[in-house]
Motif scaffolding. Sequence first.
Motif, PDB file in Angstrom:
ATOM      1  N   ALA A   1       0.843  -1.194   0.000  1.00  0.00           N
ATOM      2  CA  ALA A   1       0.000   0.000   0.000  1.00  0.00           C
ATOM      3  C   ALA A   1       0.882   1.248   0.000  1.00  0.00           C
ATOM      4  O   ALA A   1       1.856   1.339   0.752  1.00  0.00           O
ATOM      5  N   GLY A   2       0.527   2.199  -0.826  1.00  0.00           N
ATOM      6  CA  GLY A   2       1.280   3.445  -0.901  1.00  0.00           C
ATOM      7  C   GLY A   2       2.551   3.364  -1.695  1.00  0.00           C
ATOM      8  O   GLY A   2       3.301   4.346  -1.746  1.00  0.00           O
ATOM      9  N   VAL A   3       2.853   2.247  -2.333  1.00  0.00           N
ATOM     10  CA  VAL A   3       4.045   2.077  -3.153  1.00  0.00           C
ATOM     11  C   VAL A   3       3.600   1.779  -4.581  1.00  0.00           C
ATOM     12  O   VAL A   3       2.615   1.065  -4.804  1.00  0.00           O
TER      13      VAL A   3
ATOM     14  N   GLY B   1      -0.285   1.829 -10.775  1.00  0.00           N
ATOM     15  CA  GLY B   1      -1.031   2.656  -9.849  1.00  0.00           C
ATOM     16  C   GLY B   1      -0.487   2.528  -8.443  1.00  0.00           C
ATOM     17  O   GLY B   1       0.443   1.758  -8.174  1.00  0.00           O
ATOM     18  N   SER B   2      -1.066   3.302  -7.541  1.00  0.00           N
ATOM     19  CA  SER B   2      -0.661   3.291  -6.133  1.00  0.00           C
ATOM     20  C   SER B   2      -1.795   2.693  -5.312  1.00  0.00           C
ATOM     21  O   SER B   2      -2.859   3.305  -5.160  1.00  0.00           O
ATOM     22  N   PRO B   3      -1.641   1.474  -4.796  1.00  0.00           N
ATOM     23  CA  PRO B   3      -2.731   0.839  -4.030  1.00  0.00           C
ATOM     24  C   PRO B   3      -3.058   1.642  -2.768  1.00  0.00           C
ATOM     25  O   PRO B   3      -2.157   2.049  -2.033  1.00  0.00           O
ATOM     26  N   PRO B   4      -4.317   1.882  -2.485  1.00  0.00           N
ATOM     27  CA  PRO B   4      -4.684   2.642  -1.291  1.00  0.00           C
ATOM     28  C   PRO B   4      -4.658   1.764  -0.044  1.00  0.00           C
ATOM     29  O   PRO B   4      -4.728   0.535  -0.104  1.00  0.00           O
ATOM     30  N   TRP B   5      -4.581   2.424   1.087  1.00  0.00           N
ATOM     31  CA  TRP B   5      -4.536   1.723   2.363  1.00  0.00           C
ATOM     32  C   TRP B   5      -5.873   1.051   2.670  1.00  0.00           C
ATOM     33  O   TRP B   5      -5.926   0.039   3.375  1.00  0.00           O
ATOM     34  N   GLU B   6      -6.969   1.586   2.145  1.00  0.00           N
ATOM     35  CA  GLU B   6      -8.290   1.036   2.461  1.00  0.00           C
ATOM     36  C   GLU B   6      -8.481  -0.370   1.899  1.00  0.00           C
ATOM     37  O   GLU B   6      -9.347  -1.110   2.381  1.00  0.00           O
ATOM     38  N   HIS B   7      -7.721  -0.755   0.888  1.00  0.00           N
ATOM     39  CA  HIS B   7      -7.898  -2.068   0.262  1.00  0.00           C
ATOM     40  C   HIS B   7      -6.941  -3.117   0.811  1.00  0.00           C
ATOM     41  O   HIS B   7      -6.807  -4.194   0.215  1.00  0.00           O
ATOM     42  N   VAL B   8      -6.264  -2.812   1.896  1.00  0.00           N
ATOM     43  CA  VAL B   8      -5.343  -3.788   2.476  1.00  0.00           C
ATOM     44  C   VAL B   8      -6.132  -4.967   3.022  1.00  0.00           C
ATOM     45  O   VAL B   8      -7.130  -4.793   3.734  1.00  0.00           O
TER      46      VAL B   8
ATOM     47  N   ILE C   1      -4.981 -11.443  -9.564  1.00  0.00           N
ATOM     48  CA  ILE C   1      -5.436 -11.252  -8.185  1.00  0.00           C
ATOM     49  C   ILE C   1      -4.408 -10.371  -7.480  1.00  0.00           C
ATOM     50  O   ILE C   1      -3.250 -10.765  -7.306  1.00  0.00           O
ATOM     51  N   ILE C   2      -4.844  -9.170  -7.098  1.00  0.00           N
ATOM     52  CA  ILE C   2      -3.966  -8.197  -6.452  1.00  0.00           C
ATOM     53  C   ILE C   2      -4.233  -8.258  -4.948  1.00  0.00           C
ATOM     54  O   ILE C   2      -5.325  -7.907  -4.478  1.00  0.00           O
ATOM     55  N   ASN C   3      -3.267  -8.722  -4.203  1.00  0.00           N
ATOM     56  CA  ASN C   3      -3.353  -8.803  -2.741  1.00  0.00           C
ATOM     57  C   ASN C   3      -2.511  -7.672  -2.152  1.00  0.00           C
ATOM     58  O   ASN C   3      -1.274  -7.744  -2.128  1.00  0.00           O
ATOM     59  N   ILE C   4      -3.159  -6.623  -1.701  1.00  0.00           N
ATOM     60  CA  ILE C   4      -2.458  -5.444  -1.197  1.00  0.00           C
ATOM     61  C   ILE C   4      -1.990  -5.719   0.229  1.00  0.00           C
ATOM     62  O   ILE C   4      -2.782  -6.093   1.095  1.00  0.00           O
ATOM     63  N   MET C   5      -0.696  -5.484   0.440  1.00  0.00           N
ATOM     64  CA  MET C   5      -0.080  -5.715   1.739  1.00  0.00           C
ATOM     65  C   MET C   5       0.178  -4.386   2.434  1.00  0.00           C
ATOM     66  O   MET C   5       0.351  -3.346   1.788  1.00  0.00           O
ATOM     67  N   SER C   6       0.183  -4.433   3.750  1.00  0.00           N
ATOM     68  CA  SER C   6       0.470  -3.238   4.543  1.00  0.00           C
ATOM     69  C   SER C   6       1.974  -3.026   4.630  1.00  0.00           C
ATOM     70  O   SER C   6       2.762  -3.968   4.522  1.00  0.00           O
ATOM     71  N   THR C   7       2.386  -1.785   4.797  1.00  0.00           N
ATOM     72  CA  THR C   7       3.797  -1.428   4.895  1.00  0.00           C
ATOM     73  C   THR C   7       4.041  -0.621   6.162  1.00  0.00           C
ATOM     74  O   THR C   7       3.109  -0.036   6.739  1.00  0.00           O
ATOM     75  N   GLU C   8       5.278  -0.594   6.566  1.00  0.00           N
ATOM     76  CA  GLU C   8       5.648   0.196   7.735  1.00  0.00           C
ATOM     77  C   GLU C   8       5.746   1.670   7.353  1.00  0.00           C
ATOM     78  O   GLU C   8       6.096   2.023   6.232  1.00  0.00           O
ATOM     79  N   ASP C   9       5.459   2.501   8.347  1.00  0.00           N
ATOM     80  CA  ASP C   9       5.545   3.960   8.167  1.00  0.00           C
ATOM     81  C   ASP C   9       4.737   4.414   6.956  1.00  0.00           C
ATOM     82  O   ASP C   9       5.224   5.123   6.055  1.00  0.00           O
ATOM     83  N   PHE C  10       3.485   3.967   6.918  1.00  0.00           N
ATOM     84  CA  PHE C  10       2.623   4.390   5.814  1.00  0.00           C
ATOM     85  C   PHE C  10       1.757   5.552   6.295  1.00  0.00           C
ATOM     86  O   PHE C  10       1.100   5.455   7.336  1.00  0.00           O
ATOM     87  N   PRO C  11       1.687   6.629   5.539  1.00  0.00           N
ATOM     88  CA  PRO C  11       2.538   6.915   4.378  1.00  0.00           C
ATOM     89  C   PRO C  11       3.838   7.575   4.804  1.00  0.00           C
ATOM     90  O   PRO C  11       3.960   8.033   5.939  1.00  0.00           O
TER      91      PRO C  11
END
Length: 414
Positions: free
Chosen positions: A30-32, A92-99, A123-133
């Motif tokens: 997310a955010g990358v 694109g930039s995956p949003p945090w809401e779709h994590v 199938i796009i599996n959005i993962m969470s990241t540290e220090d987002f954003p």
Amino acid sequence: MDSLGLLVWLTAVVTILSRSHADRNVYPSAGVLFVHVLEREYFKGEFPPYPKPGDASNDPITFNTNLMGYPDRPGWLRYIQRTPHSDGVLYGSPPWEHVGRPTVVEITAYNRRTFETARHNLIINIMSTEDFPLQYQAEFFIKNMNVEEMLASEVLGDFLGAVKNVWQPERLNAINITSALDRGGRVPLPINDLKEGVYVMVGADVPFSSCLREVESPQNQLRCSQEMEPVITCDKKFRAQFHIDWCKISLVDIKRVAPVVPERSPMGPGVLPDIGEYNPPSESLKSRDYFADFLITLAVPSAVALVLFIILGYSMCCRREGVEKRNMQTPDIQLVHHSSIQKSTKELRSMSKNREISWPLSTLPVFHPVSGEVVPPIHPDSYETTSMPLMQTQTNLQNQMQIPQQQPPGKWYS
């Protein structure tokens, strides 16, 4: 066909179907920036006659991408393919809401030569990241690049390396890439290999370097207002490959930017008051009888029209004076004078219908119409002016001009 050939054919068919409907799983953060290339080589083997890997074939292939169950892609996902002979790119930039929620994108490939199609799911599996954003974000506008060129991994890696040299952060990520055409830019002219330009947003975890801050100096701001290039000391580290428009750079510290609260527009004409949430009526509504409204709608105009008709009829029929009343109110001498004039007029009209009309002398020919002899003019000395009529009648005209009757020759002539 023997059993071995049938088994090979069934195996090939199952392999093709499994490739056509195979699912690919990707795990972006997310955010990358997320980039997925739709390679034409991957789909060439799914179109008949199913060439072997490495065979030369250059069929035009286009792609259609959409969210499963919907006609278009998710709002954060873009797609570009310049020509049917180039690969397509999803980015694109995956949003945090779709994590944590998988996004299934249907990809359909069309072979424009054979009109065959092939499809598989991404199938796009959005993962969470540290220090987002990331706290510090900078957006650069690169003038000599198109979006598909910038999405190439080696080109994007070179740009991030140059940014890292002038910024020197611990963490640096590409957040998003946007074509200048999506920002209202114009399509460049097809001369001198002009590019449309691309916006690249990167994020880091350290404050902006002094080189990036140089664009905020008053001297550079003045040069930008005069449409001149600002003086940036670190521009030479980009100039070899990337031409950056430093007047369009955007430096944002998201923790210092206060959230923008939209101001409420003042109440005025045409603005409905805020009465809370909408409360729809219940489903059990009473039926309404519109018969009375129908009668009122027709009765009132009909009654007004009837009254006007009666008044007009009374005025035109019942209030007429008539000829007898008019004659009674007219003096006798006036009636006698009027009747005498009317009788004289009728008598003159009847006489004018019965009289013979004679031709005026001005219309008579001056020569004989048959023989061509000149008709002697009428001299006033040979006639008495007192007895000469002002206009000769038809009888006098016949006596004056006797046209001989010319009889046709022949055996019937007597």
